[in-house]
Design a protein around this motif. Structure first.
Motif, PDB file in Angstrom:
ATOM      1  N   THR A 172       0.808  -1.221   0.000  1.00  0.00           N
ATOM      2  CA  THR A 172       0.000   0.000   0.000  1.00  0.00           C
ATOM      3  C   THR A 172       0.841   1.271   0.000  1.00  0.00           C
ATOM      4  OG1 THR A 172      -0.112   0.125   2.426  1.00  0.00           O
ATOM      5  CG2 THR A 172      -1.784  -1.211   1.314  1.00  0.00           C
ATOM      6  N   GLY A 173       2.047   1.190   0.543  1.00  0.00           N
ATOM      7  CA  GLY A 173       2.893   2.380   0.638  1.00  0.00           C
ATOM      8  C   GLY A 173       2.553   3.248   1.821  1.00  0.00           C
ATOM      9  N   PHE A 174       1.670   2.778   2.716  1.00  0.00           N
ATOM     10  CA  PHE A 174       1.267   3.557   3.889  1.00  0.00           C
ATOM     11  C   PHE A 174       1.281   2.673   5.135  1.00  0.00           C
ATOM     12  CE2 PHE A 174      -0.183   6.201   0.498  1.00  0.00           C
ATOM     13  CZ  PHE A 174      -0.129   7.497   0.983  1.00  0.00           C
ATOM     14  N   THR A 175       1.397   3.319   6.287  1.00  0.00           N
ATOM     15  CA  THR A 175       1.408   2.602   7.561  1.00  0.00           C
ATOM     16  C   THR A 175       0.817   3.484   8.652  1.00  0.00           C
ATOM     17  OG1 THR A 175       2.812   1.341   9.080  1.00  0.00           O
ATOM     18  CG2 THR A 175       3.708   3.410   8.245  1.00  0.00           C
ATOM     19  N   LEU A 176       0.634   2.902   9.835  1.00  0.00           N
ATOM     20  CA  LEU A 176       0.146   3.683  10.970  1.00  0.00           C
ATOM     21  C   LEU A 176       1.219   4.668  11.454  1.00  0.00           C
ATOM     22  CD1 LEU A 176      -1.592   0.875  13.075  1.00  0.00           C
ATOM     23  CD2 LEU A 176      -2.732   2.879  12.074  1.00  0.00           C
ATOM     24  N   PRO A 177       0.822   5.813  12.031  1.00  0.00           N
ATOM     25  CA  PRO A 177       1.813   6.770  12.543  1.00  0.00           C
ATOM     26  C   PRO A 177       2.518   6.281  13.796  1.00  0.00           C
ATOM     27  CG  PRO A 177      -0.397   7.497  13.094  1.00  0.00           C
ATOM     28  CD  PRO A 177      -0.550   6.332  12.171  1.00  0.00           C
ATOM     29  N   VAL A 178       1.913   5.332  14.506  1.00  0.00           N
ATOM     30  CA  VAL A 178       2.531   4.757  15.698  1.00  0.00           C
ATOM     31  C   VAL A 178       2.012   3.331  15.848  1.00  0.00           C
ATOM     32  CG1 VAL A 178       0.719   5.673  17.220  1.00  0.00           C
ATOM     33  CG2 VAL A 178       2.962   5.078  18.177  1.00  0.00           C
ATOM     34  N   THR A 179       2.893   2.441  16.255  1.00  0.00           N
ATOM     35  CA  THR A 179       2.537   1.019  16.338  1.00  0.00           C
ATOM     36  C   THR A 179       1.938   0.665  17.700  1.00  0.00           C
ATOM     37  OG1 THR A 179       4.336   0.483  14.814  1.00  0.00           O
ATOM     38  CG2 THR A 179       3.438  -1.327  16.106  1.00  0.00           C
ATOM     39  N   GLY A 180       0.875  -0.159  17.690  1.00  0.00           N
ATOM     40  CA  GLY A 180       0.300  -0.707  18.921  1.00  0.00           C
ATOM     41  C   GLY A 180      -0.403   0.276  19.818  1.00  0.00           C
ATOM     42  N   ALA A 181      -0.891   1.377  19.278  1.00  0.00           N
ATOM     43  CA  ALA A 181      -1.570   2.386  20.106  1.00  0.00           C
ATOM     44  C   ALA A 181      -3.072   2.353  19.878  1.00  0.00           C
ATOM     45  CB  ALA A 181      -1.035   3.776  19.789  1.00  0.00           C
ATOM     46  N   THR A 182      -3.808   2.732  20.903  1.00  0.00           N
ATOM     47  CA  THR A 182      -5.260   2.832  20.779  1.00  0.00           C
ATOM     48  C   THR A 182      -5.648   4.297  20.614  1.00  0.00           C
ATOM     49  OG1 THR A 182      -5.506   2.993  23.186  1.00  0.00           O
ATOM     50  CG2 THR A 182      -5.643   0.793  22.205  1.00  0.00           C
ATOM     51  N   ILE A 183      -6.806   4.521  20.024  1.00  0.00           N
ATOM     52  CA  ILE A 183      -7.279   5.896  19.826  1.00  0.00           C
ATOM     53  C   ILE A 183      -8.052   6.344  21.052  1.00  0.00           C
ATOM     54  CG2 ILE A 183      -8.812   7.368  18.483  1.00  0.00           C
ATOM     55  CD1 ILE A 183      -8.113   5.750  16.029  1.00  0.00           C
ATOM     56  N   GLY A 184      -7.673   7.491  21.587  1.00  0.00           N
ATOM     57  CA  GLY A 184      -8.375   8.061  22.730  1.00  0.00           C
ATOM     58  C   GLY A 184      -9.514   8.938  22.250  1.00  0.00           C
ATOM     59  N   VAL A 215       3.577   8.221   7.830  1.00  0.00           N
ATOM     60  CA  VAL A 215       2.568   7.282   7.344  1.00  0.00           C
ATOM     61  C   VAL A 215       2.783   6.947   5.880  1.00  0.00           C
ATOM     62  CG1 VAL A 215       0.840   7.937   9.049  1.00  0.00           C
ATOM     63  CG2 VAL A 215       0.954   9.166   6.866  1.00  0.00           C
ATOM     64  N   GLY A 216       3.516   7.801   5.181  1.00  0.00           N
ATOM     65  CA  GLY A 216       3.818   7.555   3.779  1.00  0.00           C
ATOM     66  C   GLY A 216       5.018   8.384   3.357  1.00  0.00           C
ATOM     67  N   ALA A 217       5.510   8.137   2.160  1.00  0.00           N
ATOM     68  CA  ALA A 217       6.654   8.896   1.659  1.00  0.00           C
ATOM     69  C   ALA A 217       6.236  10.341   1.377  1.00  0.00           C
ATOM     70  CB  ALA A 217       7.190   8.246   0.378  1.00  0.00           C
ATOM     71  N   GLY A 218       7.175  11.248   1.592  1.00  0.00           N
ATOM     72  CA  GLY A 218       6.862  12.649   1.341  1.00  0.00           C
ATOM     73  C   GLY A 218       8.003  13.570   1.718  1.00  0.00           C
ATOM     74  N   THR A 219       7.667  14.862   1.869  1.00  0.00           N
ATOM     75  CA  THR A 219       8.656  15.896   2.206  1.00  0.00           C
ATOM     76  C   THR A 219       8.193  16.666   3.435  1.00  0.00           C
ATOM     77  OG1 THR A 219       9.226  16.169  -0.131  1.00  0.00           O
ATOM     78  CG2 THR A 219       9.907  17.915   1.372  1.00  0.00           C
ATOM     79  N   VAL A 220       9.088  16.869   4.386  1.00  0.00           N
ATOM     80  CA  VAL A 220       8.766  17.624   5.600  1.00  0.00           C
ATOM     81  C   VAL A 220       8.662  19.112   5.239  1.00  0.00           C
ATOM     82  CG1 VAL A 220       9.514  18.265   7.924  1.00  0.00           C
ATOM     83  CG2 VAL A 220       9.987  15.963   7.041  1.00  0.00           C
ATOM     84  N   VAL A 221       7.504  19.704   5.487  1.00  0.00           N
ATOM     85  CA  VAL A 221       7.328  21.127   5.181  1.00  0.00           C
ATOM     86  C   VAL A 221       7.567  22.000   6.412  1.00  0.00           C
ATOM     87  CG1 VAL A 221       5.766  20.718   3.258  1.00  0.00           C
ATOM     88  CG2 VAL A 221       4.819  20.994   5.550  1.00  0.00           C
ATOM     89  N   ALA A 243       0.218  15.251   6.430  1.00  0.00           N
ATOM     90  CA  ALA A 243       0.090  14.561   7.720  1.00  0.00           C
ATOM     91  C   ALA A 243       0.718  15.431   8.801  1.00  0.00           C
ATOM     92  CB  ALA A 243       0.774  13.199   7.663  1.00  0.00           C
ATOM     93  N   GLN A 244      -0.032  15.671   9.871  1.00  0.00           N
ATOM     94  CA  GLN A 244       0.473  16.496  10.972  1.00  0.00           C
ATOM     95  C   GLN A 244       0.572  15.675  12.248  1.00  0.00           C
ATOM     96  OE1 GLN A 244      -1.891  18.199  13.530  1.00  0.00           O
ATOM     97  NE2 GLN A 244      -0.587  19.857  14.243  1.00  0.00           N
ATOM     98  N   THR A 258      13.327  14.845   2.898  1.00  0.00           N
ATOM     99  CA  THR A 258      12.430  13.817   2.360  1.00  0.00           C
ATOM    100  C   THR A 258      12.422  12.618   3.304  1.00  0.00           C
ATOM    101  OG1 THR A 258      14.226  12.880   1.031  1.00  0.00           O
ATOM    102  CG2 THR A 258      12.798  14.501  -0.033  1.00  0.00           C
ATOM    103  N   VAL A 259      11.262  12.000   3.423  1.00  0.00           N
ATOM    104  CA  VAL A 259      11.126  10.841   4.311  1.00  0.00           C
ATOM    105  C   VAL A 259      10.462   9.701   3.545  1.00  0.00           C
ATOM    106  CG1 VAL A 259      11.010  12.186   6.434  1.00  0.00           C
ATOM    107  CG2 VAL A 259       8.903  11.710   5.170  1.00  0.00           C
ATOM    108  N   THR A 260      10.670   8.507   4.040  1.00  0.00           N
ATOM    109  CA  THR A 260      10.046   7.333   3.449  1.00  0.00           C
ATOM    110  C   THR A 260       8.982   6.790   4.393  1.00  0.00           C
ATOM    111  OG1 THR A 260      11.755   5.912   4.416  1.00  0.00           O
ATOM    112  CG2 THR A 260      12.139   6.718   2.180  1.00  0.00           C
ATOM    113  N   GLU A 261       8.104   5.971   3.866  1.00  0.00           N
ATOM    114  CA  GLU A 261       7.041   5.353   4.682  1.00  0.00           C
ATOM    115  C   GLU A 261       7.665   4.540   5.812  1.00  0.00           C
ATOM    116  OE1 GLU A 261       5.442   1.711   5.895  1.00  0.00           O
ATOM    117  OE2 GLU A 261       6.335   1.663   3.902  1.00  0.00           O
ATOM    118  N   GLY A 262       7.208   4.791   7.048  1.00  0.00           N
ATOM    119  CA  GLY A 262       7.704   4.066   8.202  1.00  0.00           C
ATOM    120  C   GLY A 262       8.933   4.667   8.858  1.00  0.00           C
ATOM    121  N   GLN A 263       9.502   5.748   8.271  1.00  0.00           N
ATOM    122  CA  GLN A 263      10.701   6.370   8.852  1.00  0.00           C
ATOM    123  C   GLN A 263      10.336   7.151  10.111  1.00  0.00           C
ATOM    124  OE1 GLN A 263      13.137   8.632   6.117  1.00  0.00           O
ATOM    125  NE2 GLN A 263      13.942   9.941   7.744  1.00  0.00           N
TER     126      GLN A 263
END
Length: 307
Positions: A172-184, A215-221, A243-244, A258-263
Motif C-alpha cells: 500500500t505504501g502507507f502505515t500507521l503513525p505509531v505502532t500498537g496504540a489505541t485511539i483516545g 505514514v507515507g513517503a513525502g517531504t517535511v514542510v 500529515a500532521q 524527504t522521508v520514506t514510509e515508516g521512517q
C-alpha cells in the motif's frame, strides 16, 4: 624776570589712554594700551579658548553620527541561530530588524516554511538580507541531523525483522503513525476546548518517548514549535495530502527533508496544550490548520487497518 603779580603755573601733564581693539572671530575686546604685554596675552588666551570651544562643539555634534555609523555596522547582514523559546517577533525585536517579524519572515520564507510560527532551535536565519535560495532549506539543528541519521541507521538495521506488517505496508505504501496504540479522542468530537469547536484529528494514547513514523513517503514542510500543538511535524505526502503530528517530545527531521514510509520523524510527548502524553494526528488538504479531513478514513482508504 616775570612781571610782578603774574606767575606762570606749570600745566599738568595730560595722560591719554589709547584703546586697542583685539578681534576674536567677530567679537571685539577693548584693552588699554598700557600693559600691552598683558593685553596680548589675554587676547591669545581668549582666541585659544574660542578655538578650543569650537572644536569641542564640533566633536560633540559628530558623536551622534559616529554612533549611527556604528549602529549601522552592527545592523549589517548576518546570520542568527534560533534558540529554544525563540519566535520571529522576538528575534526581530532583539535584532532590530526594520520591518519587524514580517520582514524577517519574508527574507527567510524558504527556510521557515509556510507557517511563520514553526521555527526550531538550530535553524539559521538571515538578518539584514534575503537568505540565499540554495542554502535556505539546508538549515537544521545538529540534533535533528544526528537524530535523522540515527533513524535511517535504525530503519536499515531493523529491515530484516519486518515480516507480515512490512509486506502489507509495501503493498500500500502507507502505515500507521505509531505502532500498537489505541485511539483516545476521535475525529470531530465536539468540545469547547478546541478553537474550531471540535477535535480536528485523532489522539493515539502512547507514553512519552514512543517512536512516531511517517505514514507515507513525502517531504517535511515544517518541523518545530507549533503553539498549542507544541513540537510538531507536518509532512506533504506523495498524493498531495498533509500529515500532521503534534505534542512531540523530540524531532527527528527538519524542514525540506524527504522521508520514506515508516521512517521515524520524532518521539511522542506532552508539549503544548495537553493534559497528558499522546500523539495528535491529522490529515489535511493543505499544511494549515482548518483543512482537516478524517484521518482514520484516509488511512483505511490506503489499506491501513486502524483500531
Amino acid at each position: 624776570m616775570p612781571a610782578k603779580g603774574k606767575h606762570r603755573r606749570p600745566k599738568p601733564q595730560r595722560f591719554t589712554r589709547t584703546i586697542a581693539v583685539a578681534g576674536t572671530g567677530g567679537a571685539a575686546l577693548a584693552l588699554p594700551l598700557i600693559g600691552a604685554t598683558g593685553a596680548h596675552a589675554s587676547t591669545a588666551q581668549s582666541v585659544s579658548q574660542s578655538v578650543s570651544q569650537s572644536v569641542s562643539e564640533k566633536t560633540v555634534q559628530s558623536l551622534p553620527a559616529a554612533e549611527k555609523k556604528s549602529a549601522a555596522n552592527k545592523a549589517g547582514a548576518r546570520t542568527y541561530s534560533v534558540r529554544a523559546g525563540d519566535y520571529l517577533a522576538k528575534i526581530a525585536d532583539e535584532q532590530h530588524v526594520a520591518g519587524g517579524w514580517k520582514k524577517l519572515y519574508s527574507d527567510n520564507r524558504r527556510a521557515v516554511g509556510d507557517d511563520p510560527s514553526l521555527i526550531h532551535p538550530g535553524l539559521k536565519l538571515s538578518i539584514g538580507k534575503k537568505a540565499p535560495a540554495s542554502t535556505a532549506k539546508s538549515s537544521s539543528s545538529p540534533s535533528s541531523s544526528s537524530a535523522s541519521k540515527t533513524s535511517a541507521s535504525s530503519n536499515s538495521s531493523n529491515s530484516s525483522n519486518k515480516t507480515t506488517a512490512t509486506q502489507a505496508s509495501d503493498s500500500t505504501g502507507f502505515t500507521l503513525p505509531v505502532t500498537g496504540a489505541t485511539i483516545g479522542t476521535g475525529y470531530h468530537v465536539a468540545g469547547s476546548m478546541w478553537s474550531s469547536g471540535y477535535h480536528t484529528g485523532v489522539d493515539f494514547v502512547v507514553p512519552t518517548g514512543t517512536s512516531l513514523k511517517a505514514v507515507g513517503a513525502g517531504t517535511v514542510v515544517s518541523a518545530g514549535w507549533g503553539g498549542a500543538y507544541g513540537n510538531q511535524v507536518v509532512i506533504k505526502l506523495a498524493d498531495g495530502y498533509y500529515a500532521q503530528y503534534g505534542h512531540l517530545s523530540q524531532l527527528s527531521v527538519s524542514a525540506g527533508q524527504t522521508v520514506t514510509e515508516g521512517q521515524q520523524i520524532g518521539l511522542s510527548g506532552a508539549t503544548g496544550n495537553v493534559t497528558g502524553p499522546h500523539l495528535h494526528f491529522e490529515i489535511r488538504t493543505t499544511p494549515d490548520y482548518g483543512s482537516d479531513v478524517d484521518p482514520v478514513a484516509y488511512l483505511r482508504s490506503k489499506g491501513v487497518a486502524v483500531g
